[in-house]
Every structure is written in structure tokens, then in C-alpha cells.
Design a protein around this motif. Structure first.
Motif, mmCIF file in Angstrom:
data_model
loop_
_atom_site.group_PDB
_atom_site.id
_atom_site.type_symbol
_atom_site.label_atom_id
_atom_site.label_comp_id
_atom_site.label_asym_id
_atom_site.label_seq_id
_atom_site.Cartn_x
_atom_site.Cartn_y
_atom_site.Cartn_z
ATOM 1 N N UNK A 158 -1.946 -3.650 2.552
ATOM 2 C CA UNK A 158 -0.952 -2.563 2.356
ATOM 3 C C UNK A 158 0.135 -2.468 1.185
ATOM 4 N N UNK A 159 0.599 -3.582 0.753
ATOM 5 C CA UNK A 159 1.244 -3.837 -0.632
ATOM 6 C C UNK A 159 0.636 -3.285 -1.743
ATOM 7 N N UNK A 160 -0.590 -3.629 -1.789
ATOM 8 C CA UNK A 160 -1.576 -3.325 -2.854
ATOM 9 C C UNK A 160 -1.537 -1.692 -2.989
ATOM 10 N N UNK A 161 -2.095 -1.281 -1.908
ATOM 11 C CA UNK A 161 -2.167 0.196 -2.046
ATOM 12 C C UNK A 161 -0.982 1.063 -2.189
ATOM 13 N N UNK A 162 0.117 0.359 -1.697
ATOM 14 C CA UNK A 162 1.380 1.036 -1.994
ATOM 15 C C UNK A 162 1.769 1.028 -3.367
ATOM 16 N N UNK A 163 1.782 0.004 -3.863
ATOM 17 C CA UNK A 163 1.822 -0.073 -5.190
ATOM 18 C C UNK A 163 1.067 0.726 -6.229
ATOM 19 N N UNK A 164 -0.406 0.716 -6.060
ATOM 20 C CA UNK A 164 -1.362 1.411 -6.628
ATOM 21 C C UNK A 164 -1.114 3.029 -6.486
ATOM 22 N N UNK A 165 -1.138 3.294 -5.434
ATOM 23 C CA UNK A 165 -0.709 4.746 -4.991
ATOM 24 C C UNK A 165 0.548 5.238 -5.580
ATOM 25 N N UNK A 166 1.764 4.235 -5.314
ATOM 26 C CA UNK A 166 2.846 4.758 -6.039
ATOM 27 C C UNK A 166 2.931 4.949 -7.464
ATOM 28 N N UNK A 167 2.193 4.169 -8.203
ATOM 29 C CA UNK A 167 1.852 4.217 -9.673
ATOM 30 C C UNK A 167 1.382 5.446 -10.018
ATOM 31 N N UNK A 203 1.068 8.183 -8.344
ATOM 32 C CA UNK A 203 2.019 9.527 -7.770
ATOM 33 C C UNK A 203 2.871 9.680 -8.861
ATOM 34 N N UNK A 204 3.564 8.761 -9.177
ATOM 35 C CA UNK A 204 4.493 8.655 -10.391
ATOM 36 C C UNK A 204 4.045 9.272 -11.597
ATOM 37 N N UNK A 205 2.703 8.740 -11.890
ATOM 38 C CA UNK A 205 2.167 9.305 -13.169
ATOM 39 C C UNK A 205 1.880 10.798 -13.006
ATOM 40 N N UNK A 206 1.234 11.219 -11.832
ATOM 41 C CA UNK A 206 0.685 12.788 -11.551
ATOM 42 C C UNK A 206 2.059 13.458 -11.248
ATOM 43 N N UNK A 207 3.115 13.012 -10.683
ATOM 44 C CA UNK A 207 4.388 14.023 -10.469
ATOM 45 C C UNK A 207 4.976 13.955 -12.007
ATOM 46 N N UNK A 208 4.903 12.951 -12.502
ATOM 47 C CA UNK A 208 5.458 13.321 -14.271
ATOM 48 C C UNK A 208 4.693 14.161 -14.969
ATOM 49 N N UNK A 258 10.433 8.360 -5.937
ATOM 50 C CA UNK A 258 9.862 9.023 -4.484
ATOM 51 C C UNK A 258 8.746 8.057 -3.908
ATOM 52 N N UNK A 259 8.337 7.100 -4.731
ATOM 53 C CA UNK A 259 7.113 6.211 -4.072
ATOM 54 C C UNK A 259 7.849 5.213 -3.182
ATOM 55 N N UNK A 260 9.075 5.054 -3.185
ATOM 56 C CA UNK A 260 9.649 4.067 -2.219
ATOM 57 C C UNK A 260 9.721 5.155 -0.862
ATOM 58 N N UNK A 261 9.832 6.267 -1.173
ATOM 59 C CA UNK A 261 10.035 7.219 0.087
ATOM 60 C C UNK A 261 8.600 7.146 0.781
ATOM 61 N N UNK A 262 7.661 7.281 0.097
ATOM 62 C CA UNK A 262 6.110 7.169 0.536
ATOM 63 C C UNK A 262 6.051 5.769 1.527
#
Length: 618
Positions: A112-121, A123-128, A162-166
Motif C-alpha cells: 500500500x505504501x509503495x502504491x501510495x508513493x508511486x501514485x502520489x508522484x 499525480x503530483x506530476x500530472x497535476x503540475x 494533495x498526495x497526502x489527501x489521497x
């Protein structure tokens, strides 16, 4: 001025003009309406990661109740063995099962932590990227508004935070499912324990909600001041400002200003933090009292023989875990709702729409230009200003003509150029291109057919080749075209002296080589020559060049603009003389228009300025 205006807006917000100050619990619930759109963006970022994350959390939510129940069975079996009625083999099986659950829990956590980290990165890139793309669509006038900058700053902060919010929202979902499993056992034993649990944690939830509202209001209302803090931090420690800071002894002033603002924010934040700590202690004590009340009740039932020791362990553990989870869910509710409130800032930015946009059925830019550009009673006034930057402009820039714009600072020369490039639309009047209103053309095509170098050109911290290629970025990999543009602007003489030549990074921010003002200007001029533009605009293109370099630049410029339309802004009349006609601006209005010789014969403003400058060379 932007900082001063932003500060006044922030002060107005703190004086009660901001909706953030009056947020209610209902409004916090309403903020959750942002979450579906938020998770839709996350899902589109990488569906496999998002779906896998949810699936793993559902499995993980069942592990804690299972561990507690297996623990109950182990204790009951141990008690049975002490009474010679148990099974050692069954006990070992239960122990192995608990061990397996512990390993499974660890594996699930890591996955879960791995997917959170990868998905968070991702999403941060895509939203930027989405933010940069949307910002590129907005009008120049919006970037010149301090309130817009507040919105942009708040939206920019959401791309990384917002990756923390996810993770928080998904953890909320996971904990609720776990609580549902645990609640089954507690309800079966005594439903009143659930009610006691809820009553015990509600005060803490209400308290956290209140203080989170205060924190959100403080952070939002201080957006202009936090922007100023970032600006002061950069100005006080930057290679771009170091010379002036040292020469003028500005360090003390900048530090004092930073200290004043940061201390004010600290004291405002400290008031909230201290109150939150004291009230949090009281509410936490109430929750602990509720837990121990239930614990005493369960112990007494065990002593009376109504339930087993294993049941005691399971119920006490379930109640403790439920209490922890419920407090976490309620407290995280505040964090999630606060994050959802901040999503307002994110989505609010994307609701901004440009006024200058491509019309349906927009005309293509004429190739070649036949008649030229005609200004008909054109006026422009910046938003929020009562003063006209330019007004009642009537003149014709003929196709293939070289026109120079002359006037003192603030006369409206650069504003006129931005109107030509359709960075602005006129407040009144209209600009015609070949007899058609410029607004009827595709703005992207208009800009693609204009090569312009502004006086305050950007010093990109790129390689020398890329710095020139920004003039026609689609040809970034076409080295012959870049080298030709460099030769025309004399930038090739600068690049020849660089250690890595065209691949040399210039500017010191990323360890590159810095250039002098004149060298930078030659690089910037190369950008205009990269573009096969029908209209070339140079705004003070030789201000930092020496006399010989200036002469060479304009010799080449004359050759390059042969058969093309050109606009030249310069304070040097030796340069202005090369134009076919000269337009003299004063106070945003056309004062004189004609050839160099004709304007001298008029003995008006142009002749006065020309003679004043000429005296300096005698």
C-alpha cells in the motif's frame, strides 16, 4: 505594487471579508463534493495503481479483527490446556495462523505504501503539468493581477500537497471497513458499548473541527504575506539580486521585513496551537475515561464468569482498537475536509477562463500580409486602473514597412506592441489586419507569425542552443537553424567562447556559465531570428550592446526584414533613423508620424528629442 495590493487584500480578508473565516461544519461536509473530481483525476493518472490500492486496503481492513479473534482463540485454548481439555496441535495451528496474519499485514502495508508513493508522484506530476498547461491558456492581463497570483500560488501548492489527501482519504475508507468488522463483535456482546464509544470521542472531534477551521482561515488569508515571504527569501539570497543587495546594503532591510512578517504569522499560529493543545488534552481525557468505563464493565463480566478470558481479550482489544480507529477517523475527517477545502483553491484556478480565445470558425493568418495593421481609435486601460495606457490611436502599419516607436518611458510603446501580438485586446476601438478585426483570427496563429523580443526578455536557465530555440521551440533539435539564428544576432561570437558551446548551460542557477548583459541580449535576439515571422518586433533590442555591436546587429536586421513588416522600439535615434516611418507617442497618444526627415522639418517633439541626444555626441 503587486505585493502591496496583495497585502491589502489579505488584510481585508482578515477583517472579515473572507468566506474562510465563517466556515461551518456543514460547509466542511460540503467540501467533500470536491473529492469525486479529485479521485477521478487520480484514477486517470494510473488506473491500475488506483484500483490495486483500493483492493489491497479492503483486504488489509479485515486483518486486525482477524488477529484479535485468533488471539482470543489462542488464549481460550491455553486456558483449556491448563485444564487438560485443550489440543496442543490446535494451539500450534492458531499460533501459525497468527504468524501468517502478521506477515500478511506487513506485506500489505508495504504494498500500500509503495502504491501510495508511486501514485502520489504520478499525480503530483500530472497535476503540475495540467496547471502549467492551463496557466498558458490564460491572458497576460490575468498574470498582472495580484488576486490572480494568490489563486495561482494556492493552486500550485496543491499540486504537491494533495498526495497526502489521497492517502488520508483511502486510509479513512480502510479504517471504516475495519471498524465495521470490529463492531460486529462488540454489538453481539453489548450494543451500548458502541454508543459509549461514540459519545466519548465526539468532544474531541468537535474540538479538532473548530481548530482546523481556524488554521485553514489563517493559512488562506495569509496567502499574500506568504508570497511576500517567499519573495523576500529569494531576494535576500539569490545570484540575481546579490549585487544590488550588497551595494545598497539591503540585507538588514530584507531580514527585518522577513522577520516582521514571519513573526506575525508565528504569533497568529501560536495562539491557535496553544488553545488546540489545552482543549485537546481535556477531550482526550474524556475519551480515555469512556474507554476505561467500558473496560471495567467487561472485566466485571469476566470475573462473574459470564464470558471467557479469551472473550475479555477480544472485547477489550476490539474496544481499544475501535476507540483508536474512531478517534483517527474523526480526526482524519478534519484533515480530509481541510484538504477538500484546499481543493477549492485547486479547482478554482481551473475555473479561470481566458477572454482572448480562438473563436469558432476563426480566420487563418494571411500569408503573406497584404495591407498591414490598422489601428482605429484604439484605447487600452489596465484592469483596476482609471488611467488609459494608450487612447485614440489611429495609424496604419503598412505591409513590409519598418516603423519605429519613439516616446518617453510610460508613453505606451510596449503596450502597443502587446496589442499587436494580441497579448491584450483593446478596451475600445479595434485593430485590423488586412481589413479584418484582429480578434477574428486564431490568436495562436497571430503569435506564431510574430517574432518579438521584449526589453525585459527572460534569461532562461537552459543550454545556449535551447535559449535561442525558444523563439521556435518546435525546431529545438534543428541545429543548423539555431546556428543560423545565432549568426544573424551575433550570438555565435558569444557561444564560440563557451566551454561546451551550444550545449553549455548558461545562467548560474544550475551551475552554468553566466553572461554579461550584452551577451544575454545577443542570445535573446537570436530567438527573433529563429521564427519565420511576417512581423518582427524588437523592443529596445540593443540597449546593452556597444556601438559597434549595435551597428552590426542593425545591418543584419535590415537585411533580415527586407520584404517583412517590422516594429522597432529604441531610445537611440541612430537606430530609429533606419525606419521607413517614425511614430512618436506621448501620454499614450499619437503625437507625430512621419519619416525622419519630415519630422525634423516639423521641428516638433521628435526634432527636440533628436537634437537633445545629438548634443551629447558633440
Amino acid at each position: 505594487m503587486a505585493i502591496l495590493n496583495g497585502r491589502s487584500n489579505g488584510n481585508a480578508a482578515r477583517n472579515g471579508q473572507s468566506d474562510a473565516d465563517s466556515l461551518t461544519l456543514r460547509q466542511r461536509f460540503e467540501a467533500f463534493k470536491n473529492l469525486p473530481a479529485f479521485f477521478k483525476m487520480i484514477w486517470h493518472t494510473r488506473p491500475a495503481y488506483a484500483g490495486g490500492n483500493v483492493a489491497l486496503r479492503v483486504i488489509k481492513s479485515a486483518v486486525p479483527p482477524a488477529v484479535l479473534y485468533v488471539g482470543k482463540l489462542i488464549i481460550d485454548e491455553v486456558v483449556a490446556l491448563t485444564q487438560d481439555s485443550g489440543s496442543v496441535q490446535w494451539l500450534l495451528t492458531l499460533l501459525a495462523l497468527e504468524f501468517g496474519l502478521a506477515i500478511l499485514s506487513d506485506l500489505l502495508n508495504r504494498a500500500i505504501n509503495l502504491l501510495d508513493s508511486l501514485l502520489g508522484d504520478l499525480f503530483a506530476n500530472a497535476s503540475s503539468i495540467r496547471l502549467m498547461e492551463h496557466a498558458a491558456e490564460l491572458d497576460l492581463t490575468q498574470f498582472e493581477d495580484s488576486e490572480f497570483y494568490d489563486k495561482l500560488e494556492r493552486a500550485r501548492r496543491q499540486t504537491v500537497g494533495r498526495t497526502v489527501l489521497m492517502s488520508q482519504t483511502l486510509s479513512q475508507f480502510q479504517d471504516v471497513v475495519t471498524m465495521a468488522f470490529l463492531a460486529v463483535g462488540l454489538v453481539a456482546f453489548n450494543p451500548w458499548l458502541i454508543l459509549l464509544l461514540v459519545i466519548a470521542v465526539i468532544p474531541a472531534f468537535v474540538g479538532e473541527s473548530y481548530f482546523n477551521e481556524r488554521s485553514y482561515s489563517l493559512v488562506r488569508n495569509w496567502t499574500p504575506e506568504r508570497r511576500e515571504l517567499d519573495y523576500l527569501r529569494f531576494t535576500g539570497a539569490s545570484d540575481e539580486t546579490a549585487k544590488e543587495v550588497k551595494m545598497f546594503g539591503l540585507s538588514g532591510f530584507l531580514v527585518d521585513r522577513f522577520r516582521h512578517l514571519s513573526d506575525r504569522f508565528y504569533h497568529e499560529n501560536r495562539k491557535i496551537a496553544v488553545k488546540r493543545a489545552w482543549w485537546g488534552l481535556l477531550f482526550s481525557a474524556l475519551g480515555t475515561a469512556g474507554y476505561y468505563g467500558a473496560y471495567v464493565f467487561i472485566v466485571l463480566r469476566t470475573v462473574s464468569g459470564e464470558i471467557s478470558i479469551g472473550d475479555l481479550t477480544f472485547l477489550a482489544g476490539s474496544f481499544q482498537r475501535m476507540r483508536t480507529l474512531l478517534e483517527g477517523v474523526l480526526n482524519r475527517f478534519n484533515s480530509v475536509s481541510e484538504g477538500a477545502l484546499y481543493l477549492n483553491d485547486f479547482f478554482e484556478f481551473f475555473q479561470l477562463q481566458p477572454r482572448i480565445r480562438r473563436l469558432v470558425g476563426a480566420r487563418s493568418f494571411p500569408r503573406p500580409i497584404q495591407q498591414g495593421f490598422t489601428f482605429e481609435n484604439v484605447g487600452f486601460r489596465y484592469e483596476g486602473s482609471n488611467k488609459w495606457a494608450i487612447r485614440h490611436l489611429d495609424f496604419h502599419l503598412r505591409a513590409g514597412e519598418k516603423m519605429a516607436l519613439v516616446g518617453e518611458n510610460g508613453a505606451g510603446k510596449t503596450t502597443l506592441v502587446k496589442l499587436l501580438g494580441r497579448l491584450y485586446d483593446p478596451t475600445e476601438g479595434r485593430i485590423l489586419l488586412d481589413g479584418i478585426d484582429l480578434r477574428e483570427y486564431d490568436p495562436a496563429e497571430v503569435r506564431a507569425n510574430i517574432g518579438v523580443i521584449f526589453q525585459d526578455f527572460v534569461k532562461f536557465q537552459f543550454t545556449a542552443a535551447d535559449n535561442i530555440a525558444v523563439g521556435q521551440i518546435e525546431d529545438r533539435l534543428t541545429r543548423p537553424k539555431i546556428e543560423t539564428a545565432a549568426a544573424l544576432s551575433l550570438a555565435d561570437t558569444v557561444i564560440a567562447g563557451l566551454p561546451e558551446q551550444y550545449e553549455q548551460k548558461i545562467g548560474r542557477r544550475f551551475g552554468g556559465v553566466d553572461l554579461s548583459g550584452g551577451q544575454w541580449q545577443k542570445i535573446a535576439l537570436g530567438r527573433a531570428y529563429m521564427r519565420d515571422a511576417q512581423l518582427l518586433i524588437l523592443d529596445e533590442p540593443t540597449a546593452a550592446l556597444d556601438a559597434r555591436a549595435e551597428y552590426e546587429v542593425f545591418e543584419r536586421f535590415a537585411d533580415l526584414t527586407r520584404g517583412k513588416t517590422a516594429v522597432l522600439i529604441s531610445h537611440r535615434f541612430s537606430t530609429v533613423r533606419m525606419a521607413d516611418r517614425i511614430l512618436v507617442l506621448e501620454g499614450g497618444r499619437v503625437l507625430e508620424l512621419g519619416t525622419h526627415e519630415a519630422l525634423l522639418q516639423q521641428n516638433g517633439r521628435y526634432a527636440e528629442l533628436f537634437n537633445l541626444q545629438a548634443q551629447g555626441y558633440r
